[in-house]
Scaffold this active site. Structure first.
Site, PDB file in Angstrom:
ATOM      1  N   ASN A  45       0.707  -1.200  -0.112  1.00  0.00           N
ATOM      2  CA  ASN A  45      -0.038   0.003   0.075  1.00  0.00           C
ATOM      3  C   ASN A  45       0.919   1.215  -0.007  1.00  0.00           C
ATOM      4  OD1 ASN A  45       0.665   0.819   2.861  1.00  0.00           O
ATOM      5  ND2 ASN A  45      -0.606  -1.291   3.298  1.00  0.00           N
ATOM      6  N   ASP A  78      -4.400  -6.698   4.483  1.00  0.00           N
ATOM      7  CA  ASP A  78      -5.546  -7.498   4.991  1.00  0.00           C
ATOM      8  C   ASP A  78      -5.364  -8.775   4.475  1.00  0.00           C
ATOM      9  OD1 ASP A  78      -6.845  -5.507   6.408  1.00  0.00           O
ATOM     10  OD2 ASP A  78      -7.693  -4.833   4.559  1.00  0.00           O
ATOM     11  N   LEU A 123      -3.968  -5.951  15.584  1.00  0.00           N
ATOM     12  CA  LEU A 123      -4.670  -5.025  16.462  1.00  0.00           C
ATOM     13  C   LEU A 123      -5.780  -5.723  17.353  1.00  0.00           C
ATOM     14  CD1 LEU A 123      -5.188  -2.219  17.585  1.00  0.00           C
ATOM     15  CD2 LEU A 123      -6.766  -1.794  15.539  1.00  0.00           C
TER      16      LEU A 123
END
Length: 398
Positions: free
Chosen positions: A208, A276, A306
């Protein structure tokens, strides 16, 4: 910050010992006094005379020197300093510290002190990666020992990888953080940063646009307030801040493993833009064009770092801060993410192309917590980091 500070510098045996000479010089330039202690192995790499000349102090070497015992016993020597620094900290010295051994002056000083200790490890990459060294690292961190480095790079033995001792100025920065009287002194905080790269084949990957700038700024701000920062970073565009423990990773799984290795911590700030998904089975050779059409890629979900840390039953940080990069409905999406992950705070921002935030020098964030939605004005990323670091300090002080 280092003026009139007293540093007891223990020099371990290893080729990196030559850096200790420059470290002494840098500390003296900043007004610190340095009392050097050499192990027997260290004397094979640097001489007591050179160390003593640079420090302007006697170089201590032998536990059983009766004259020194009469003038300054090893108990007082170990407790008269503001900080004990091990540079280089060898695998042998780390093992002795964990085992409570005290068979020479260096190990006895480390056993006989209640002074804070900072280690700058240096060893062969295979020694650093060895399970015994990693177990010792984990135990020493649990015992309150702080670390700076090691760095990754070429080694004197010809191998490449983690194990290079941090550069003298990096160690000086870590010493400054250790001796800082900020509100986060004595707190250990984990910060993740940067993107992850998920391999497709040996030359291609999924990634990203995260630069890692905001995460690096947060780590720097926390360190400036006195925190011991473990900085786990993907392949970011910006360099890591000085004075923090840097752990470099590539993939989400590697980041997850590094986070596990860093626990326990007082707080975790998860600023990394973790991919992801990953390719379920990355090819071990470059994929080629063919007349059969496009290659088919099967994806798997990456670990949700997380969420996993937020929901730990044992060893959960007192404060878990997540980040949410959104392109629409920022508050709504970030609020839902906070509930889904179980973290305490979410720092959300709009990274749609029109904002110029992703990869830029400024940020405009919204902090979402039990207290509600706090919208911050657009500002430099360093200012965002300073403001967030102060709020973390306030929360941990409660």
């Amino acid at each position: 910050m280092l003026a009139s500070k007293r540093i007891l510098l223990i020099i371990g045996g290893g080729i990196a010992a030559y850096k200790s000479l420059d470290l002494i010089r840098r500390l003296k330039e900043r007004g610190a006094s340095v009392t050097p202690v050499l192990t027997r192995a260290a004397e094979e790499f640097v001489t007591p005379l050179s160390v003593s000349a640079l420090a302007g102090e006697k170089a201590y070497r032998d536990l059983f020197d009766l004259t020194d015992e009469a003038e300054m016993g090893h108990i007082q020597l170990s407790r008269s300093a503001d900080l004990i620094v091990l540079a280089p900290a060898t695998a042998d010295l780390m093992g002795k510290m964990v085992g409570g051994l005290a068979n020479d002056l260096a190990s006895t000083l480390l056993m006989a002190t209640d002074t804070p200790v900072l280690c700058a490890p240096a060893m062969n990459v295979r020694m650093w990666d060895h399970p015994a060294t990693q177990r010792n690292l984990k135990q020493l961190q649990a015992d309150g020992i702080r670390f700076v480095g090691p760095n990754e790079g070429d080694m004197a033995c010809g191998e490449f990888g983690p194990g290079r001792m941090s550069e003298p100025l990096e160690i000086v920065a870590a010493i400054g953080t250790q001796l800082a009287d900020g509100p986060l002194r004595g707190k250990r905080i984990l910060v993740t940063s940067g993107p992850t790269h998920e391999p497709i084949d040996p030359v291609r990957y999924i990634a990203n646009r995260s630069s890692g700038a905001q995460g690096a700024a947060v780590a720097r701000a926390l360190s400036a307030l006195g925190a011991e920062v473990v900085f786990v970073t993907g392949p970011a565009d910006v360099p890591p801040p000085a004075g923090v423990q840097v752990v470099r990773v590539e993939t989400a799984q590697q980041m997850s493993d590094a986070v596990d290795a860093a626990l326990p911590v007082d707080a975790g700030v998860f600023a990394a833009a973790v991919a992801d998904w990953r390719v379920a089975t990355a090819s071990d050779r470059k994929l080629k064009k063919s007349h059969d059409g496009l290659p088919s890629l099967e994806f798997s979900e990456n670990p949700d770092i997380l969420k996993r840390v937020s929901r730990l039953e044992a060893g959960r940080p007192a404060l878990v801060v997540g980040f949410a990069a959104e392109t629409n409905d920022v508050v709504e999406n970030a609020t839902a993410k906070r509930a889904r992950k179980g973290c305490d705070w979410i720092v959300a921002n709009d990274v749609s192309p029109k904002t110029g935030i992703m990869g830029g020098s400024e940020n405009a964030v919204v902090l979402i917590s039990d207290d509600g939605v706090d919208e911050w004005p657009r500002m430099d990323k360093d200012m965002v980091a300073d403001r967030l670091a102060q709020k973390i300090a306030d929360a941990l002080a409660d």
